[in-house]
Write a protein that holds these residues in place. Structure first.
Motif, PDB file in Angstrom:
ATOM      1  N   SER A   1       0.753  -0.602   0.240  1.00 20.38           N
ATOM      2  CA  SER A   1      -0.126   0.016  -0.040  1.00 20.38           C
ATOM      3  C   SER A   1       0.735   1.247  -0.217  1.00 20.38           C
ATOM      4  O   SER A   1       2.026   1.301   0.242  1.00 20.38           O
ATOM      5  CB  SER A   1      -0.736  -0.312   1.331  1.00 20.38           C
ATOM      6  OG  SER A   1      -1.615   1.505   1.212  1.00 20.38           O
ATOM      7  N   GLY A   2       0.503   2.022  -0.803  1.00 23.37           N
ATOM      8  CA  GLY A   2       1.650   3.469  -1.054  1.00 23.37           C
ATOM      9  C   GLY A   2       2.491   2.945  -1.789  1.00 23.37           C
ATOM     10  O   GLY A   2       3.827   3.836  -2.077  1.00 23.37           O
ATOM     11  N   ALA A   3       2.926   2.325  -2.828  1.00 20.16           N
ATOM     12  CA  ALA A   3       3.641   1.963  -3.578  1.00 20.16           C
ATOM     13  C   ALA A   3       3.581   3.272  -4.429  1.00 20.16           C
ATOM     14  O   ALA A   3       4.728   2.558  -5.425  1.00 20.16           O
ATOM     15  CB  ALA A   3       4.015   0.601  -4.158  1.00 20.16           C
ATOM     16  N   GLY A   4       2.710   3.211  -5.531  1.00 27.49           N
ATOM     17  CA  GLY A   4       2.310   4.133  -6.606  1.00 27.49           C
ATOM     18  C   GLY A   4       1.385   3.637  -7.808  1.00 27.49           C
ATOM     19  O   GLY A   4       1.449   4.230  -8.621  1.00 27.49           O
ATOM     20  N   LYS A   5       1.161   2.164  -7.000  1.00 25.41           N
ATOM     21  CA  LYS A   5       0.530   1.929  -7.683  1.00 25.41           C
ATOM     22  C   LYS A   5      -0.652   1.966  -8.974  1.00 25.41           C
ATOM     23  O   LYS A   5      -0.994   2.792  -9.644  1.00 25.41           O
ATOM     24  CB  LYS A   5      -0.779  -0.136  -7.783  1.00 25.41           C
ATOM     25  CG  LYS A   5       1.108  -0.710  -7.206  1.00 25.41           C
ATOM     26  CD  LYS A   5       0.671  -2.123  -5.707  1.00 25.41           C
ATOM     27  CE  LYS A   5      -0.906  -1.719  -5.290  1.00 25.41           C
ATOM     28  NZ  LYS A   5      -0.347  -1.042  -4.077  1.00 25.41           N
ATOM     29  N   SER A   6      -1.755   3.014  -7.814  1.00 27.35           N
ATOM     30  CA  SER A   6      -3.525   3.479  -7.754  1.00 27.35           C
ATOM     31  C   SER A   6      -3.181   5.112  -9.438  1.00 27.35           C
ATOM     32  O   SER A   6      -2.904   5.256  -9.956  1.00 27.35           O
ATOM     33  CB  SER A   6      -4.221   4.453  -7.200  1.00 27.35           C
ATOM     34  OG  SER A   6      -4.184   2.935  -6.368  1.00 27.35           O
ATOM     35  N   THR A   7      -1.463   5.268  -8.429  1.00 24.78           N
ATOM     36  CA  THR A   7      -1.133   6.898  -8.931  1.00 24.78           C
ATOM     37  C   THR A   7      -0.613   6.566 -10.424  1.00 24.78           C
ATOM     38  O   THR A   7      -0.517   7.026 -11.681  1.00 24.78           O
ATOM     39  CB  THR A   7       0.029   7.542  -9.048  1.00 24.78           C
ATOM     40  OG1 THR A   7      -1.068   7.786  -6.466  1.00 24.78           O
ATOM     41  CG2 THR A   7       0.422   8.991  -8.465  1.00 24.78           C
TER      42      THR A   7
HETATM   43  N1  ATP Z   1      -4.034  13.014  -4.206  1.00 32.16           N
HETATM   44  C1  ATP Z   1      -3.193  12.758  -3.880  1.00 32.16           C
HETATM   45  N2  ATP Z   1      -2.476  14.115  -2.506  1.00 32.16           N
HETATM   46  C2  ATP Z   1      -1.369  13.607  -1.595  1.00 32.16           C
HETATM   47  N3  ATP Z   1      -0.597  12.383  -2.025  1.00 32.16           N
HETATM   48  C3  ATP Z   1      -1.285  11.744  -2.874  1.00 32.16           C
HETATM   49  C4  ATP Z   1      -1.970  11.259  -3.794  1.00 32.16           C
HETATM   50  N4  ATP Z   1      -2.659  10.281  -4.240  1.00 32.16           N
HETATM   51  C5  ATP Z   1      -1.702   9.343  -3.314  1.00 32.16           C
HETATM   52  N5  ATP Z   1      -0.483  10.300  -2.636  1.00 32.16           N
HETATM   53  C6  ATP Z   1       0.334   9.851  -1.921  1.00 32.16           C
HETATM   54  O1  ATP Z   1       1.575   9.102  -3.232  1.00 32.16           O
HETATM   55  C7  ATP Z   1       2.043   7.953  -2.321  1.00 32.16           C
HETATM   56  C8  ATP Z   1       1.272   5.994  -3.574  1.00 32.16           C
HETATM   57  O2  ATP Z   1       0.623   6.221  -3.628  1.00 32.16           O
HETATM   58  P1  ATP Z   1      -0.845   5.007  -4.485  1.00 32.16           P
HETATM   59  O3  ATP Z   1      -2.479   5.201  -4.246  1.00 32.16           O
HETATM   60  O4  ATP Z   1      -0.465   4.914  -5.932  1.00 32.16           O
HETATM   61  O5  ATP Z   1      -0.311   3.433  -3.887  1.00 32.16           O
HETATM   62  P2  ATP Z   1      -1.006   2.825  -3.989  1.00 32.16           P
HETATM   63  O6  ATP Z   1      -0.117   1.802  -4.027  1.00 32.16           O
HETATM   64  O7  ATP Z   1      -1.546   2.313  -5.648  1.00 32.16           O
HETATM   65  O8  ATP Z   1      -1.798   2.321  -2.845  1.00 32.16           O
HETATM   66  P3  ATP Z   1      -3.177   1.652  -2.060  1.00 32.16           P
HETATM   67  O9  ATP Z   1      -2.572   0.199  -3.073  1.00 32.16           O
HETATM   68  O10 ATP Z   1      -2.775   2.209  -0.717  1.00 32.16           O
HETATM   69  O11 ATP Z   1      -3.924   2.048  -2.899  1.00 32.16           O
HETATM   70  C9  ATP Z   1       0.720   7.669  -1.128  1.00 32.16           C
HETATM   71  O12 ATP Z   1       2.283   8.466  -0.163  1.00 32.16           O
HETATM   72  C10 ATP Z   1      -0.165   9.028  -0.736  1.00 32.16           C
HETATM   73  O13 ATP Z   1      -0.416   8.206   0.465  1.00 32.16           O
END
Ligand code: ATP
Length: 282
Positions: free
Chosen positions: A37-43
């Protein structure tokens, strides 16, 4: 048709959410993105679909720079890469058929869309998509009354209505029980294999990625730390992706454990009896 990300980076304030990701994905691949979680996948997925803008880097599809598209060209791109979300993102009070037809929005005139007028052809197409997902019997129910697994299949049917070249799925099974998770992953695999649609999916669990994806991209701290076939995913690679926690306790079982264990028949496939074409007024 190649899909290419070059040094794609996204910052939120001081936080580097995605850090110089470079990937080349040939058309028709099924790619699983894994990581804590937080690795950046969704972004990363959201930047591909332009729901979020990269801070720097470029995204190209078939030679066209996606990161520079505006207006109609941007809407066409968003139609070409349909997005599926963990929470389904359906309109709960609208019936299933209408939800599926909303996938056509970027294909049609604003006036017809505003008036919610769909052609017979669009209805037939929508019913066919629902049949393909085994949920045509739900066509006239409000989408909000369906089970999570059924709702995710409606979301996939809606994505198919866009005639996409790519499906981006952001943790599509994270809210589902194992049986429904399997049905949804099987559906994604089916559209990948039968239509040659590229599928890029974020997944919470390693074994789902291993079972369904020909290519696994592992992310940690915004960077790609693994990119290869499931068979190349050694214990060392898994450690690089998931790391160890601060107490050195190693990899949390919930990250890698089995989320899809049931190879049973579709339990909630109850298509018998219903006549969806007639129900839909066709
Ligand atoms: N809109 C935003 N504003 C500030 N920080 C953000 C935003 N979106 C994501 N982040 C941060 O960027 C980092 C990557 O988030 P992301 O959601 O891409 O991770 P993830 O791997 O998809 O995690 P998860 O499985 O929890 O969704 C995290 O530290 C998150 O807190």
């Amino acid at each position: 048709m190649m899909f290419e990300l070059k040094d794609v980076t996204r910052r939120f304030g001081n936080k580097l959410a995605v850090d110089a990701v470079t990937l080349t994905i040939p058309q028709g691949q099924m790619v699983g993105i894994i990581g804590r979680s937080g690795a950046g996948k969704s972004t990363l997925l959201r930047m591909i679909n332009r729901l979020q803008e990269p801070s720097s880097g470029s995204i190209h599809f078939a030679g066209v720079e996606v990161s520079g598209l505006r207006g109609r060209a941007l809407r066409n791109w968003q139609r070409d890469c349909a997005m599926i979300f963990q929470q389904f993102n359906l309109v709960p009070r609208l019936d299933v058929l209408t939800n599926v037809m909303l996938g056509r929005l970027n294909h049609r005139s604003t006036l017809l869309s505003l008036l919610n007028i769909f052609t017979r052809e669009e209805r037939v197409h929508a019913i066919a998509a629902l049949e393909r997902l085994g949920i045509e019997q739900t066509a006239l129910q409000p989408a909000g009354t369906l089970s999570g697994g059924q709702q995710q299949r409606v979301a996939i049917a809606r994505a198919l209505m866009q005639n996409p070249k790519m499906v981006l799925a952001d943790e599509p099974i994270a809210s589902l029980d194992p049986l429904n998770a399997k049905i949804v992953m099987d559906a994604l695999r089916d559209i990948n294999e039968r239509e040659g649609i590229t599928v890029i999916t974020n997944l919470h669990t390693l074994d789902t990625a291993r079972n369904y994806c020909e290519r696994i991209v592992g992310m940690a701290g915004g960077r790609v730390v693994f990119d290869g076939k499931p068979s190349e995913l050694t214990a060392e690679a898994v450690k690089a992706i998931y790391g160890t926690d601060k107490d050195g306790a190693g990899i949390d079982e919930t990250m890698t454990s089995t989320s899809i264990t049931i190879a049973a028949e579709r339990a909630d496939n109850q298509s018998a009896g219903a006549q969806p074409l007639a129900l839909a007024g066709l």
